[in-house]
Design a protein around this motif. Sequence first.
Motif, PDB file in Angstrom:
ATOM      1  N   ARG A 141      24.462  35.169  39.802  1.00 40.28           N
ATOM      2  CA  ARG A 141      22.795  35.766  39.908  1.00 40.28           C
ATOM      3  C   ARG A 141      22.499  36.389  38.379  1.00 40.28           C
ATOM      4  N   LEU A 142      23.235  36.113  37.405  1.00 41.27           N
ATOM      5  CA  LEU A 142      22.989  36.665  36.153  1.00 41.27           C
ATOM      6  C   LEU A 142      21.785  36.642  35.626  1.00 41.27           C
ATOM      7  N   VAL A 143      21.129  35.324  35.744  1.00 41.80           N
ATOM      8  CA  VAL A 143      19.775  34.870  35.309  1.00 41.80           C
ATOM      9  C   VAL A 143      18.715  35.643  35.985  1.00 41.80           C
ATOM     10  N   LYS A 144      18.765  35.711  37.274  1.00 42.88           N
ATOM     11  CA  LYS A 144      17.993  36.238  38.281  1.00 42.88           C
ATOM     12  C   LYS A 144      17.706  37.877  38.154  1.00 42.88           C
ATOM     13  N   HIS A 145      19.206  38.199  38.073  1.00 43.35           N
ATOM     14  CA  HIS A 145      18.994  39.798  37.873  1.00 43.35           C
ATOM     15  C   HIS A 145      18.630  40.353  36.698  1.00 43.35           C
ATOM     16  N   ASN A 146      18.512  39.521  35.693  1.00 47.67           N
ATOM     17  CA  ASN A 146      17.828  39.932  34.272  1.00 47.67           C
ATOM     18  C   ASN A 146      16.636  39.258  34.035  1.00 47.67           C
ATOM     19  N   LEU A 159      24.294  36.887  28.281  1.00 51.74           N
ATOM     20  CA  LEU A 159      24.177  37.731  29.741  1.00 51.74           C
ATOM     21  C   LEU A 159      25.486  37.841  30.085  1.00 51.74           C
ATOM     22  N   LEU A 160      26.182  36.759  30.122  1.00 49.28           N
ATOM     23  CA  LEU A 160      27.794  36.315  30.651  1.00 49.28           C
ATOM     24  C   LEU A 160      28.799  37.219  29.804  1.00 49.28           C
ATOM     25  N   THR A 161      28.300  37.384  28.515  1.00 50.19           N
ATOM     26  CA  THR A 161      29.419  38.068  27.548  1.00 50.19           C
ATOM     27  C   THR A 161      29.290  39.326  27.980  1.00 50.19           C
ATOM     28  N   VAL A 162      28.134  39.966  28.300  1.00 48.79           N
ATOM     29  CA  VAL A 162      27.776  41.306  28.484  1.00 48.79           C
ATOM     30  C   VAL A 162      28.757  41.746  29.561  1.00 48.79           C
ATOM     31  N   ARG A 163      28.552  40.820  30.774  1.00 49.09           N
ATOM     32  CA  ARG A 163      29.377  41.155  32.084  1.00 49.09           C
ATOM     33  C   ARG A 163      30.924  41.120  31.966  1.00 49.09           C
ATOM     34  N   MET A 164      31.198  40.067  30.982  1.00 50.78           N
ATOM     35  CA  MET A 164      32.652  39.973  30.640  1.00 50.78           C
ATOM     36  C   MET A 164      33.005  41.145  29.695  1.00 50.78           C
ATOM     37  N   VAL A 185      21.073  29.461  39.023  1.00 44.22           N
ATOM     38  CA  VAL A 185      19.258  29.561  38.831  1.00 44.22           C
ATOM     39  C   VAL A 185      18.460  28.468  39.858  1.00 44.22           C
ATOM     40  N   PHE A 186      19.330  27.595  40.041  1.00 45.79           N
ATOM     41  CA  PHE A 186      18.609  26.439  40.854  1.00 45.79           C
ATOM     42  C   PHE A 186      19.058  26.316  42.316  1.00 45.79           C
ATOM     43  N   VAL A 187      20.287  26.854  42.462  1.00 53.45           N
ATOM     44  CA  VAL A 187      20.802  26.701  43.933  1.00 53.45           C
ATOM     45  C   VAL A 187      20.977  28.208  44.625  1.00 53.45           C
ATOM     46  N   GLU A 188      20.097  28.504  45.404  1.00 54.99           N
ATOM     47  CA  GLU A 188      19.901  29.811  45.951  1.00 54.99           C
ATOM     48  C   GLU A 188      21.203  30.116  46.922  1.00 54.99           C
ATOM     49  N   ASP A 189      21.865  29.301  47.467  1.00 51.01           N
ATOM     50  CA  ASP A 189      22.944  29.620  48.324  1.00 51.01           C
ATOM     51  C   ASP A 189      24.426  29.428  47.469  1.00 51.01           C
ATOM     52  N   LEU A 190      24.337  29.187  46.136  1.00 47.28           N
ATOM     53  CA  LEU A 190      25.445  29.118  45.606  1.00 47.28           C
ATOM     54  C   LEU A 190      26.344  30.156  45.584  1.00 47.28           C
ATOM     55  N   SER A 191      25.828  31.553  45.611  1.00 47.04           N
ATOM     56  CA  SER A 191      26.738  32.540  45.871  1.00 47.04           C
ATOM     57  C   SER A 191      27.470  32.561  47.047  1.00 47.04           C
ATOM     58  N   ASN A 192      27.051  32.241  47.953  1.00 47.72           N
ATOM     59  CA  ASN A 192      27.671  32.233  49.430  1.00 47.72           C
ATOM     60  C   ASN A 192      28.823  31.310  49.192  1.00 47.72           C
ATOM     61  N   VAL A 193      28.473  29.842  48.929  1.00 52.22           N
ATOM     62  CA  VAL A 193      29.715  28.978  48.466  1.00 52.22           C
ATOM     63  C   VAL A 193      30.758  29.536  47.498  1.00 52.22           C
ATOM     64  N   VAL A 194      30.441  30.352  46.504  1.00 49.30           N
ATOM     65  CA  VAL A 194      31.526  30.849  45.426  1.00 49.30           C
ATOM     66  C   VAL A 194      32.187  31.975  46.229  1.00 49.30           C
ATOM     67  N   ASN A 195      31.485  32.610  46.880  1.00 48.63           N
ATOM     68  CA  ASN A 195      32.327  33.681  47.771  1.00 48.63           C
ATOM     69  C   ASN A 195      33.508  32.928  48.539  1.00 48.63           C
ATOM     70  N   ILE A 196      33.184  31.830  49.346  1.00 56.58           N
ATOM     71  CA  ILE A 196      34.201  31.287  49.973  1.00 56.58           C
ATOM     72  C   ILE A 196      35.321  30.698  49.275  1.00 56.58           C
ATOM     73  N   VAL A 197      34.813  29.883  48.267  1.00 55.51           N
ATOM     74  CA  VAL A 197      35.856  29.125  47.449  1.00 55.51           C
ATOM     75  C   VAL A 197      36.661  30.146  46.643  1.00 55.51           C
ATOM     76  N   LEU A 198      36.186  31.399  46.288  1.00 57.47           N
ATOM     77  CA  LEU A 198      37.074  32.450  45.556  1.00 57.47           C
ATOM     78  C   LEU A 198      38.012  32.985  46.545  1.00 57.47           C
ATOM     79  N   ARG A 199      37.627  33.102  47.891  1.00 59.88           N
ATOM     80  CA  ARG A 199      38.670  33.615  48.981  1.00 59.88           C
ATOM     81  C   ARG A 199      39.686  32.582  49.027  1.00 59.88           C
ATOM     82  N   LEU A 200      39.420  31.348  49.147  1.00 62.78           N
ATOM     83  CA  LEU A 200      40.471  30.292  49.202  1.00 62.78           C
ATOM     84  C   LEU A 200      41.338  30.316  48.070  1.00 62.78           C
ATOM     85  N   VAL A 201      40.762  30.367  46.693  1.00 63.86           N
ATOM     86  CA  VAL A 201      41.522  30.493  45.534  1.00 63.86           C
ATOM     87  C   VAL A 201      42.381  31.839  45.556  1.00 63.86           C
TER      88      VAL A 201
END
Length: 261
Positions: A87-92, A106-111, A166-182
């Motif tokens: 959500r970096l682009v949307k939050h900025n 924006l990513l390098t700032v968070r990193m 930016v284009f996939v609204e539900d991507l954050s939910n998918v990423v959270n699930i995948v990260l839990r598996l990882v």
Amino acid sequence: MFKKFKGDVRKYWKYSIYSSKAYLKSEVANSYLNWLWWILEPLCFMMIYAFMFGTVFGAREPYFPVFIFIGITMWDFFNRTMIQSVRLVKHNKPIVSKVYLPKYILLTVRMGVNGFKMFISILIIIGMLFVWKVPLTYNVIYSIPILITLILIVFGLGCFLMHYGVFVEDLSNVVNIVLRLVFYMTGVFWNIMKRLPAPYNSYICKCNPIAFLLSSMRDCVLYGKTPHRKLLLLWFCIGLLISALGVRKIYKNENSYVKAI
């Protein structure tokens, strides 16, 4: 593209540093303990996890508190950056819609923010090595290319997540699930090579870069072992490739981000 990337990094690196500092200051602005939380938070989590897995679940890894802390440190840097990048682009939006800057900045700032917290944790790890009297060998030097490889992989994956977020609204939910598996396949609190049967343990370590880098870091720092150098070089090259493709993807599509948000 490389010349453009090099020029943009040179042009905006000061912005990245100042923005990272601003984020860090805002996090502790209203805190009574201020910057001490950057030390207390990882230490408290380390003690909780060391008690739970060391005492309750009976883990018997040598130097177990340090073992746990290395896992938490590397995983937190990866996990936080992946979640935030979506959500970096949307939050900025105010910045993105009014001025031009390469969106990967924006990513390098968070990193930078997460990397500073990881640096604090690394300093704590160094202190723990002396407290627990861990014998160090020359193999500890491999921790540097391991961290560089981790940063490259995180940056490359973060670029793609930032773009598609930016284009996939539900991507954050998918990423959270995948990260839990990882997370469970990375061995943050346990040794994959000892706890999983062969050959599955080897497959996970080789195919999961975070699991491989985490295990390699523990091997070279805690146990004086040489990491798998060819595999480390392979993941370094993959990190470079993913980063280059991620930057290319952003350069190619960043003009459409304002319309999408």
